[in-house]
Write a protein that holds these residues in place. Structure first.
Motif, PDB file in Angstrom:
ATOM      1  N   VAL A 172       0.748  -1.043   0.055  1.00 54.88           N
ATOM      2  CA  VAL A 172       0.042  -0.148  -0.171  1.00 54.88           C
ATOM      3  C   VAL A 172       0.781   1.215   0.339  1.00 54.88           C
ATOM      4  N   SER A 173       0.963   2.591  -1.094  1.00 51.60           N
ATOM      5  CA  SER A 173       1.847   3.180  -0.984  1.00 51.60           C
ATOM      6  C   SER A 173       1.512   4.241  -0.122  1.00 51.60           C
ATOM      7  N   ALA A 175      -1.330   4.764   3.090  1.00 45.67           N
ATOM      8  CA  ALA A 175      -1.921   4.850   4.725  1.00 45.67           C
ATOM      9  C   ALA A 175      -2.661   5.530   4.762  1.00 45.67           C
ATOM     10  N   ARG A 181      -6.808   3.417   1.341  1.00 46.30           N
ATOM     11  CA  ARG A 181      -5.536   2.501   1.112  1.00 46.30           C
ATOM     12  C   ARG A 181      -5.073   2.919  -0.312  1.00 46.30           C
ATOM     13  N   SER A 183      -2.857   3.358  -3.489  1.00 48.53           N
ATOM     14  CA  SER A 183      -1.399   3.247  -4.639  1.00 48.53           C
ATOM     15  C   SER A 183      -1.348   3.777  -5.307  1.00 48.53           C
ATOM     16  N   ALA A 330      -0.753  -7.472   6.492  1.00 51.19           N
ATOM     17  CA  ALA A 330      -2.097  -6.330   6.412  1.00 51.19           C
ATOM     18  C   ALA A 330      -2.776  -6.478   7.329  1.00 51.19           C
ATOM     19  N   HIS A 342      -6.170  -3.138  10.186  1.00 55.69           N
ATOM     20  CA  HIS A 342      -5.435  -3.118   8.403  1.00 55.69           C
ATOM     21  C   HIS A 342      -3.680  -2.279   9.076  1.00 55.69           C
ATOM     22  N   ASP A 344      -1.159  -0.972   7.956  1.00 54.28           N
ATOM     23  CA  ASP A 344      -0.664   0.424   7.764  1.00 54.28           C
ATOM     24  C   ASP A 344      -1.546   1.554   8.140  1.00 54.28           C
TER      25      ASP A 344
END
Length: 384
Positions: A172-173, A175, A181, A183, A330, A342, A344
């Motif tokens: 996930v680029s 969060a 989230r 990406s 995750a 989650h 992130d």
């Protein structure tokens, strides 16, 4: 292309002059002395005099600015420029750029380039009258770009006082503490397969052959497509965050140290080199550094960098810190209170609240309000 070659040649000469300097010798020549030497070189070499003096002098000005940035500690030392990689030059307007760039239609404009004439380009956005210079550059895909030097105004926040935490990762680029989230859109499956085929074809091609040149162009176009998607995602994401939130908190990551090679040396070779190389590529593909850089430019003074220690191991609900709480990439499930989230997003919430009611201990862990840090007991080592 001649302008690009001349600008690169002058730049590399300046780099060579500064590399010859050593402690105890006279200082390397500055811009004024290098400009005088350039005038003498143009008299001595006809092929250099054919080019634009403005282009060559601007290359020296760019080098002088690069050296100033290096001595200020904000950038690295200027290095060599390579043909096929660093293709570009800068032009300063003759009478103000609003006379040297004009619009012909809704999508077409033209700009005046010294010793070339009027050059048409695709008009993608309005050129402000405050612009006084522009840069012409050619990427590895063979595309030409015209970039006008204008500092855009910062984006004004909403004024609501809302704070957001951003956790950057590989899967996930970005969060957000709100639960979103995001990406980076990379290459599709078919494009990734074609990329691997082109890489193998390039490795088998003979140096200097036409087949290798064609493979490099095709590979450059595919890489440019991936880069364009990443930059577009960064621009849209940074603009949206700057408009939605007054304060944006991100991790203070040392990306340069994180992406160092694990190959080691001949005496002490590294381990898991291929896995580390893949992780480094994923970090670069996620655009970690570019996202924070654009956030700081669009929302100056509203981006806060937070110590990232233990943010991914600490439960946002109770403050309990344990590495075992992060069951996978995750999934985060607290060993103390059972809170699940989650991983992130949980880290993003810690980043958001780390400066609002939570303190950081000497070891970097989060401490909840009104109590001691709930950290699992550690074994005590005794001698003998």
């Amino acid at each position: 292309m001649e302008h690009c070659a001349h600008a690169r040649y002058v730049w590399n000469l300046a780099v060579e002059q500064h590399q010859h300097w050593q402690p105890g010798r006279a200082s390397a020549p500055g811009y004024a002395e290098q400009s005088r030497q350039l005038t003498e070189a143009r008299k001595a070499f006809a092929w250099l005099a054919v080019g634009s003096q403005t282009v060559q002098q601007q290359a020296l000005r760019d080098f002088a600015q690069a050296m100033s940035n290096f001595f200020a500690g904000t950038h690295g030392r200027p290095t060599w420029r390579k043909a096929g990689v660093h293709e570009g030059f800068r032009i300063v307007g003759r009478r103000g750029l609003h006379w040297d760039a004009r619009r012909l239609s809704r999508k077409v404009g033209e700009v005046w380039v010294a010793k070339v004439g009027w050059v048409r380009f695709r008009w993608s956005r309005q050129v402000p009258d405050s612009a006084r210079s522009f840069r012409v550059k050619r990427d590895r895909a063979g595309r030409w770009h015209v970039c006008f030097a204008v500092i855009p105004p910062p984006i004004i926040g909403p004024g609501t006082g809302e704070v957001v935490g951003v956790d950057r990762g590989v899967a996930v680029s970005a969060a957000l503490s709100t639960g979103e989230r995001l990406s980076v859109p990379g290459l599709r499956g078919t494009e990734a397969n074609r990329l691997r085929r082109l890489q193998r074809q390039l490795a088998r091609a003979k140096l200097g052959s036409n087949r290798r040149a064609r493979a490099k162009i095709a590979l450059g176009r595919l890489r440019a497509r991936e880069t364009d998607r990443r930059k577009d995602w960064v621009e849209k994401t940074s603009t949206a965050l700057a408009r939605r939130y007054d304060v944006i908190r991100v991790e203070d990551l040392k990306i340069k140290n994180m992406v160092r090679s694990a190959r080691g040396t001949l005496d002490a070779p590294g381990t898991n080199v291929r896995a580390k190389a893949g992780l480094n590529r994923s970090i670069h593909a996620a655009g970690w550094g570019l996202l924070v850089k654009r956030l700081e430019q669009k929302a100056p003074g509203r981006v806060e960098k937070i110590n990232p220690a233990y943010t991914s191991q600490t439960c946002h609900a109770c403050g309990h810190c344990a590495a075992e709480s992060r069951e996978s990439q995750a999934v985060f499930r607290c060993r103390a209170c059972g809170h699940a989230d989650h991983a992130d997003v949980n880290a993003a919430k810690n980043i958001r609240d780390i400066a609002a009611g939570r303190a950081v201990t000497a070891r970097g862990a989060l401490q909840p309000l009104g109590g001691a840090m709930n950290r699992e007991p550690q074994p005590v080592l005794t001698s003998g």
